[in-house]
Design a protein around this motif. Structure first.
Motif: not given
Length: 529
Positions: A251-254, A66-67, A72-74
């Motif tokens: 990359l963030i979207l990936i 979870i964390p 990883g999203l940002i």
């Protein structure tokens, strides 16, 4: 020995710890990752022994994810993208390049802190999202563990960021060494505290390991290379930061797509029998062994060189040659190893994990999942290189589109195959998606960057590697009963694997020479070094 001679030797040894070329870096990374794998193996032995494929293991793995996933999203690709950006900026102005890095660090400190607070407030929501199939006991335990692991997620973002800076400076040893010690910390925590505090010993080990890695990497950059001293917050490099964020956004979207992909894996696994998430985790530990020992070191070592070549348009021919050689070399090892591991998946799983809470039933559930992952190992290994090609040219939009296609295939395959094959179907879906990904990446890179270069798969080499792999698979099949025969204790079992490994390596060398596989010369030189 003269003083001058001693000084020269001292300087040479010192330089190995300052900067490494591709050959040095690959060897150093391979050695320390091999040692890390050994420590990691002991860690997994302890986890299998104490917790097995239990509900506690399921809860911890979701809590860990979870964390890491939300952070990883940002930060997805942050450590990778910082390499070509920093290399380009240092050519213009070294001091300005450092200030740019410092300002990015400051921005990410604020963003990650806000995210940590959000995860803490909405932990039950995220647990429900990541594992809606959990019963009440696993659900409550996962909430508790997730809250403990939030600081680990925060520090992991910056460990990746710091590591990217080290790699840009072609200093590969220090981050690997710190990661190696970090694994030892987790092992010691499991050994010393599990009997008293149970699953929390794993939590404390991960937290201490992350804290140790974060602090040492930061202090080295701060004291040795003077990073994070000057921020010039009154003079933001607005244009440069804006351009960086525009490149980073895909990359963030990936990363978001990858998180969604992992989320689907865990959600589907949580609806299957208890321990399915743990089975996936143990299977992943096994099939990634050759990746960790070969592909990751080579990719880490070669990426800064790729980035430098991408900046210079006159070096495309050299770029395509190095890339082609890297893929051919990796396949000459990965494909035979994949076949060997497919045949010997059961004894390998038994040797690595079957003790304590990880019973023979756990082995029988895990090793078929390992086989499904291994089917796509050749594609997964090649994709390590191919995805980096886009990043070296600072192209993040194309891999975003391709990742969306690949992950969509994986999700659909997950849903369909899990209903037919259970947890094995999730692993098979990964292999199918990886093979599709390889085809897409290869074709796009060939047409986009190396259209006028001799960049194509050498089918002659493949036709040599396949019979080599089949022959080694046949020998492995003969060795399998020997490896599965009763052995009391890890050492006798390990001795059997050593003997089998020597036999397989000897036949590999003999058949490779017979079939005139040129990559065997590279392996010989590598071993000499």
């Amino acid at each position: 020995m003269t003083k001058n001679r001693k000084f020269i030797l001292k300087r040479k040894n010192h330089n190995i710890f300052k900067k490494q070329n591709i050959a040095q870096a690959t060897i150093l990374i391979s050695i320390f990752l091999f040692l890390t794998k050994i420590i990691g193996y002991f860690r997994e032995i302890l986890i299998a022994k104490y917790f097995g494929t239990s509900s506690q293991t399921d809860a911890f793995l979701v809590a860990l994810m979870i964390p890491l996933s939300i952070m990883g999203l940002i930060s997805g690709g942050l450590g990778t993208l910082i390499i070509p950006i920093y290399l380009k900026k240092t050519k213009e102005n070294l001091e300005k390049a450092k200030i740019f890095i410092n300002q990015i660090f400051f921005i990410w400190i604020i963003i990650t802190s806000i995210l940590c607070f959000g995860i803490y407030l909405f932990t039950p929501f995220f647990v429900k999202l990541f594992a809606y199939g959990f019963d009440k006991e696993r659900f409550n335990l996962t909430i508790k563990l997730t809250k403990y692991l939030i600081p680990m997620g925060f520090m992991t973002v910056f460990i990746g960021f710091f590591t990217g800076i080290f790699q840009a400076k072609k200093q590969f040893l220090y981050p690997i060494l710190i990661g190696f010690i970090g694994n030892i910390i987790i092992v010691l925590s499991l050994i010393l505290f599990t009997n008293n505090i149970g699953i929390n010993s794993w939590v404390y080990g991960v937290l201490l390991s992350s804290c140790f890695s974060f602090l040492l990497l930061f202090l080295f950059l701060y004291k040795k290379w003077n990073f994070f001293k000057k921020f010039n917050l009154k003079k933001w490099q607005k244009k440069e930061i804006k351009n960086f964020l525009i490149i980073l956004l895909p990359l963030i979207l990936i990363s978001g797509l990858n998180t969604l992909n992992q989320l689907i894996d865990k959600i589907i696994a949580s609806t299957l029998s208890v321990g399915s998430i743990a089975i996936l985790n143990f299977a992943q530990r096994i099939y990634t062994i050759p990746l960790g020992l070969l592909m990751i070191p080579l990719t880490i070592a070669i990426f800064p060189t790729f980035s430098s070549m991408a900046i210079n348009s006159n070096k495309k021919k050299d770029y395509s040659k190095i890339l082609k050689k890297a893929i051919n070399f990796s396949w000459s090892i990965i494909i035979p190893i994949s076949v060997i591991m497919i045949v010997l998946a059961e004894p390998i799983t038994k040797f690595l994990f079957q003790r304590g809470a990880f019973t023979n039933t756990s082995t029988q559930l895990t090793y078929p999942t390992v086989i499904m992952y291994l089917i796509g190992l050749f594609a997964i290994s090649a994709n390590y290189f191919l995805t980096k090609i886009f990043y070296s040219f600072k192209n993040t939009k194309t891999p975003l589109i391709l990742s969306a296609i690949i992950i969509s295939i994986n999700i659909v395959a997950n849903i369909i195959l899990s209903k037919i094959l259970g947890v094995k179907g999730i692993a098979l879906a990964t292999s199918i998606a990886s093979i599709t990904g390889f085809i897409l990446y290869y074709q796009v890179i060939k047409n986009k960057y190396f259209k006028n270069e001799d960049f194509k798969i050498s089918w002659k080499k493949i036709l040599k590697i396949i019979p080599l792999s089949i022959l080694l698979g046949a020998i492995s099949l003969l060795l399998k009963p020997y490896l599965l025969s009763y052995s009391s204790g890890v050492i006798p079992f390990g001795f059997k694997f050593i003997i089998s490994g020597i036999i397989l390596a000897t036949f590999y060398y003999f058949f490779a020479q017979l079939l005139k596989i040129q990559e065997i010369k590279i392996i010989k030189n590598y071993l000499k070094n």
